[in-house]
Write a protein that holds these residues in place. Structure first.
Motif, PDB file in Angstrom:
ATOM      1  N   ALA A 135      23.836 -19.218  70.352  1.00  0.00           N
ATOM      2  CA  ALA A 135      23.987 -19.849  69.033  1.00  0.00           C
ATOM      3  C   ALA A 135      22.788 -20.733  68.754  1.00  0.00           C
ATOM      4  O   ALA A 135      22.138 -21.238  69.677  1.00  0.00           O
ATOM      5  N   LEU A 136      22.492 -20.920  67.469  1.00  0.00           N
ATOM      6  CA  LEU A 136      21.447 -21.859  67.088  1.00  0.00           C
ATOM      7  C   LEU A 136      21.933 -23.280  67.343  1.00  0.00           C
ATOM      8  O   LEU A 136      23.115 -23.572  67.231  1.00  0.00           O
ATOM      9  N   SER A 137      20.997 -24.143  67.681  1.00  0.00           N
ATOM     10  CA  SER A 137      21.345 -25.519  68.017  1.00  0.00           C
ATOM     11  C   SER A 137      21.309 -26.420  66.791  1.00  0.00           C
ATOM     12  O   SER A 137      20.439 -26.282  65.935  1.00  0.00           O
ATOM     13  N   GLU A 138      22.250 -27.337  66.741  1.00  0.00           N
ATOM     14  CA  GLU A 138      22.228 -28.406  65.742  1.00  0.00           C
ATOM     15  C   GLU A 138      21.312 -29.542  66.161  1.00  0.00           C
ATOM     16  O   GLU A 138      20.967 -30.385  65.342  1.00  0.00           O
ATOM     17  N   PHE A 139      20.933 -29.570  67.435  1.00  0.00           N
ATOM     18  CA  PHE A 139      20.357 -30.786  68.014  1.00  0.00           C
ATOM     19  C   PHE A 139      18.909 -30.674  68.480  1.00  0.00           C
ATOM     20  O   PHE A 139      18.237 -31.689  68.620  1.00  0.00           O
ATOM     21  N   VAL A 140      18.436 -29.457  68.756  1.00  0.00           N
ATOM     22  CA  VAL A 140      17.047 -29.291  69.188  1.00  0.00           C
ATOM     23  C   VAL A 140      16.408 -28.157  68.399  1.00  0.00           C
ATOM     24  O   VAL A 140      17.106 -27.308  67.833  1.00  0.00           O
ATOM     25  N   TYR A 141      15.081 -28.140  68.380  1.00  0.00           N
ATOM     26  CA  TYR A 141      14.339 -27.118  67.640  1.00  0.00           C
ATOM     27  C   TYR A 141      14.657 -25.738  68.189  1.00  0.00           C
ATOM     28  O   TYR A 141      14.695 -25.515  69.395  1.00  0.00           O
ATOM     29  N   ASN A 142      14.889 -24.793  67.282  1.00  0.00           N
ATOM     30  CA  ASN A 142      15.237 -23.428  67.659  1.00  0.00           C
ATOM     31  C   ASN A 142      14.006 -22.530  67.596  1.00  0.00           C
ATOM     32  O   ASN A 142      13.401 -22.364  66.533  1.00  0.00           O
ATOM     33  N   GLU A 143      13.622 -21.961  68.714  1.00  0.00           N
ATOM     34  CA  GLU A 143      12.499 -21.036  68.767  1.00  0.00           C
ATOM     35  C   GLU A 143      12.937 -19.651  68.300  1.00  0.00           C
ATOM     36  O   GLU A 143      14.091 -19.250  68.459  1.00  0.00           O
ATOM     37  N   ASP A 144      12.010 -18.924  67.713  1.00  0.00           N
ATOM     38  CA  ASP A 144      12.217 -17.505  67.380  1.00  0.00           C
ATOM     39  C   ASP A 144      13.450 -17.262  66.517  1.00  0.00           C
ATOM     40  O   ASP A 144      14.230 -16.333  66.752  1.00  0.00           O
ATOM     41  N   THR A 145      13.656 -18.109  65.526  1.00  0.00           N
ATOM     42  CA  THR A 145      14.737 -17.864  64.586  1.00  0.00           C
ATOM     43  C   THR A 145      14.158 -17.419  63.253  1.00  0.00           C
ATOM     44  O   THR A 145      12.943 -17.344  63.080  1.00  0.00           O
ATOM     45  N   THR A 146      15.003 -17.090  62.313  1.00  0.00           N
ATOM     46  CA  THR A 146      14.559 -16.606  61.020  1.00  0.00           C
ATOM     47  C   THR A 146      14.897 -17.613  59.930  1.00  0.00           C
ATOM     48  O   THR A 146      15.765 -18.473  60.093  1.00  0.00           O
ATOM     49  N   GLU A 147      14.225 -17.457  58.784  1.00  0.00           N
ATOM     50  CA  GLU A 147      14.480 -18.333  57.649  1.00  0.00           C
ATOM     51  C   GLU A 147      15.918 -18.189  57.171  1.00  0.00           C
ATOM     52  O   GLU A 147      16.534 -19.164  56.741  1.00  0.00           O
ATOM     53  N   GLU A 148      16.463 -16.954  57.256  1.00  0.00           N
ATOM     54  CA  GLU A 148      17.836 -16.724  56.821  1.00  0.00           C
ATOM     55  C   GLU A 148      18.831 -17.401  57.758  1.00  0.00           C
ATOM     56  O   GLU A 148      19.850 -17.939  57.324  1.00  0.00           O
ATOM     57  N   ALA A 149      18.535 -17.377  59.064  1.00  0.00           N
ATOM     58  CA  ALA A 149      19.453 -17.979  60.028  1.00  0.00           C
ATOM     59  C   ALA A 149      19.405 -19.498  59.962  1.00  0.00           C
ATOM     60  O   ALA A 149      20.442 -20.164  60.006  1.00  0.00           O
ATOM     61  N   MET A 150      18.208 -20.054  59.857  1.00  0.00           N
ATOM     62  CA  MET A 150      18.033 -21.497  59.702  1.00  0.00           C
ATOM     63  C   MET A 150      16.716 -21.751  58.996  1.00  0.00           C
ATOM     64  O   MET A 150      15.658 -21.381  59.513  1.00  0.00           O
ATOM     65  N   PRO A 151      16.715 -22.368  57.834  1.00  0.00           N
ATOM     66  CA  PRO A 151      15.470 -22.667  57.132  1.00  0.00           C
ATOM     67  C   PRO A 151      14.514 -23.459  58.028  1.00  0.00           C
ATOM     68  O   PRO A 151      14.932 -24.377  58.736  1.00  0.00           O
ATOM     69  N   GLU A 152      13.246 -23.103  57.992  1.00  0.00           N
ATOM     70  CA  GLU A 152      12.285 -23.750  58.890  1.00  0.00           C
ATOM     71  C   GLU A 152      12.164 -25.244  58.596  1.00  0.00           C
ATOM     72  O   GLU A 152      11.941 -26.043  59.514  1.00  0.00           O
ATOM     73  N   THR A 153      12.332 -25.627  57.342  1.00  0.00           N
ATOM     74  CA  THR A 153      12.279 -27.057  57.037  1.00  0.00           C
ATOM     75  C   THR A 153      13.404 -27.814  57.740  1.00  0.00           C
ATOM     76  O   THR A 153      13.221 -28.954  58.185  1.00  0.00           O
ATOM     77  N   VAL A 154      14.552 -27.175  57.846  1.00  0.00           N
ATOM     78  CA  VAL A 154      15.686 -27.784  58.552  1.00  0.00           C
ATOM     79  C   VAL A 154      15.390 -27.834  60.047  1.00  0.00           C
ATOM     80  O   VAL A 154      15.600 -28.852  60.717  1.00  0.00           O
ATOM     81  N   ASN A 155      14.901 -26.714  60.576  1.00  0.00           N
ATOM     82  CA  ASN A 155      14.571 -26.634  61.996  1.00  0.00           C
ATOM     83  C   ASN A 155      13.514 -27.675  62.375  1.00  0.00           C
ATOM     84  O   ASN A 155      13.633 -28.377  63.389  1.00  0.00           O
TER      85      ASN A 155
END
Length: 526
Positions: A89-109
């Motif tokens: 799962a994507l993390s709420e608490f640390v930066y997520n590597e190798d994710t997509t804009e649809e899964a988590m906006p990069e500004t949020v990440n």
């Protein structure tokens, strides 16, 4: 808290990234099969306290925040253990590597990373998040994992992010720190969700919390989406006007649902046709809570009292049954023979302009792909006389944050300090914060680009809390039946069973469980 639609949709998108990984993108269908939550109380519910902070107050907090400011923790690592259902799962608490804009906006990440960098700069602490799969969501794998950590005296994890049901179980097992007993966290700070905290505090004890440092719970708020084009085609008044005037009620919801052309067919046929309302069992719990009814309330000393057997509760469940058994309503729970993710079928109906209303968690807004503009409404009141709209935090989909009691007082204080600092740097009012970036990202989202949607979100988030009777599963220990399950029995009987007689059947069990809960909290204070 800014309650612009953009902010909430971004919270929803981030929560979707976290939650959908836990259920293959079908959290709503998971809710349909899970025993969610409910409400109760004829005036016993707390009045919503405003979370608005004035400009002067904001500046005072920014100039001198009430958080830990020392250096004794420099060089330490703050480890979070997060539970959910998927293999990853994507993390709420640390930066997520190798994710997509649809899964988590990069500004949020990036905002997550920036927040953590600020925490490191301020107190020298590094943040890590370890994910642990609990495919059964609650009551089994996660509880066993935490118990094993405690049994092994494993102090390597500082904070747990775990399902609300499990928060209740762990609290009753006496294995969580009372956050109010720790000096290094001020749970009254504005980055902690105040109405939620108030709703789960018992005799001044608070064992779990939520706030701006994470996003999962934000997306678990029940709302009602509606198709604005269909409203216009049917010649109906925009229901936003009803909500603004306090007249968006269960009766009105039924009236509007019936206005949509529909046939009295079985749900397995009707979901492919046109109909008024897409929902599931969670509508029962959300509307019971939305009526102001509470299974458990607090007495003058802060202890629990059973307040489910009220005129409001009886009136509300009868209205809910009328709505949910109407020929214009389709329940996802009736479609499990067709699909393991039945709410996806109902999302399709809504997107294809075949359904007027879709009730579910707010994070669904980020997933809807349709040409028609859709609006958003709070869960309806039981009557226009009711002063507030109440929004139930979904006990099944939501995680909250807690500290295992196997940590020493010193380590618990370290954990508390980092949680509060993380919350501060995530706060919507902090410049370029995590919550602020949610807003900045999602303001460009046009799916709900209606100025009047801001007022709806004010109503939705004004009084968002939890049902203690659901978290602690009152009735389960003694009778094997919770109050929520009693509601579903009433629904499925379609009027053949009456509230009073069914309640009388379980009354002693509900009372016994409530007395046991109070005994625990009293002993815990000694």
């Amino acid at each position: 808290m800014k309650k612009l639609i953009a902010l909430i949709l971004c919270l929803a998108l981030a929560a979707l990234a976290f939650a959908s990984c836990g259920n293959n993108g079908a959290d709503e269908s998971a809710e349909a099969s899970s025993p969610a939550q409910s409400g109760e109380g004829d005036g016993s519910q707390s009045e919503p306290a405003s979370e608005e902070v004035s400009i002067d107050e904001v500046q005072q907090i920014l100039d001198n925040p009430d958080i830990y400011k020392g250096s004794e923790y420099a060089g330490r690592t703050f480890r979070i253990l997060t539970f959910n259902t998927s293999a990853s799962a994507l993390s709420e608490f640390v930066y997520n590597e190798d994710t997509t804009e649809e899964a988590m906006p990069e500004t949020v990440n990036l905002a997550i990373k920036t927040r953590n960098d600020k925490v490191y700069d301020a107190i020298g602490v590094t943040i890590e998040d370890e994910y642990y799969q609990a495919s059964d969501r609650y009551g089994g794998i996660s509880i066993r994992k935490v118990n094993q950590i405690i049994s092994d005296a494993d102090d390597s994890y500082n904070m747990l992010s775990i399902c609300l049901y499990d928060c209740g179980t762990l609290a009753l097992n006496g294995v969580l720190w009372d956050l109010n007993a720790l000096d290094n966290i001020n749970t009254e700070n504005p980055w902690w969700e105040q109405y939620f905290n108030e709703s789960v505090t018992i005799a001044d004890q608070l064992f779990f919390t939520t706030g701006d440092m994470g996003t999962n719970m934000k997306g678990s708020t029940p709302v009602v989406f509606y198709n604005t084009k269909l409203i216009q085609d049917l010649g109906l008044e925009d229901p936003i006007n009803l909500a603004n005037s306090g007249e968006w009620t269960i009766d009105k919801a039924l009236e509007y649902s019936r206005a949509m052309p529909h046939e009295d067919h079985a749900a397995t046929v009707k979901y492919k046709e046109t109909f008024g309302w897409s929902g599931q069992y969670d509508d029962v719990y959300a509307m019971m809570y939305g009526s102001g009814t509470r299974i458990l309330s607090r007495d003058g000393e802060g202890y629990l009292t059973l307040t489910i057997n009220t005129e409001t509760a009886v009136n509300t469940i009868n209205k809910i049954i009328t709505l949910m058994t109407d020929s214009s309503y389709v329940s996802g729970n009736d479609l499990f023979g067709i699909s393991n993710t039945p709410m996806e079928l109902l999302v399709d109906a809504f997107e294809e302009n075949r359904c007027l209303f879709y009730s579910g968690s707010i994070y669904i807004a980020a997933r809807l792909d349709m040409d028609a503009v859709f609006g958003i409404l709070p869960v309806p009141k039981v009557s226009a006389d009711q002063e507030h709209y109440y929004s139930l935090v979904n006990t099944w989909t939501s995680n909250a944050y807690c500290i295992a009691a196997n940590l020493s007082k010193a380590d618990a204080e370290f954990t508390a300090a980092v949680m509060d600092v993380m919350g501060y740097y995530s706060w919507i009012k902090y410049p370029d914060s995590l919550a602020y970036n949610y807003y900045e990202k999602m303001i460009k989202n046009q799916k709900l680009a209606r100025e009047d949607s801001e007022a709806m979100l004010d109503l939705i988030f004004e009084a968002r809390g939890c049902e203690l009777g659901s978290i602690f599963q009152v009735g389960k220990r003694t009778a094997g039946v919770t109050a929520n399950e009693m509601f579903i029995q009433l629904l499925n009987s379609k009027g053949a069973q009456q509230f009073t007689s069914l309640y009388d059947k379980y009354k002693n069990s509900f009372e016994t469980d409530t007395e046991d809960l109070n005994e625990f909290f009293k002993v815990n204070l000694e």
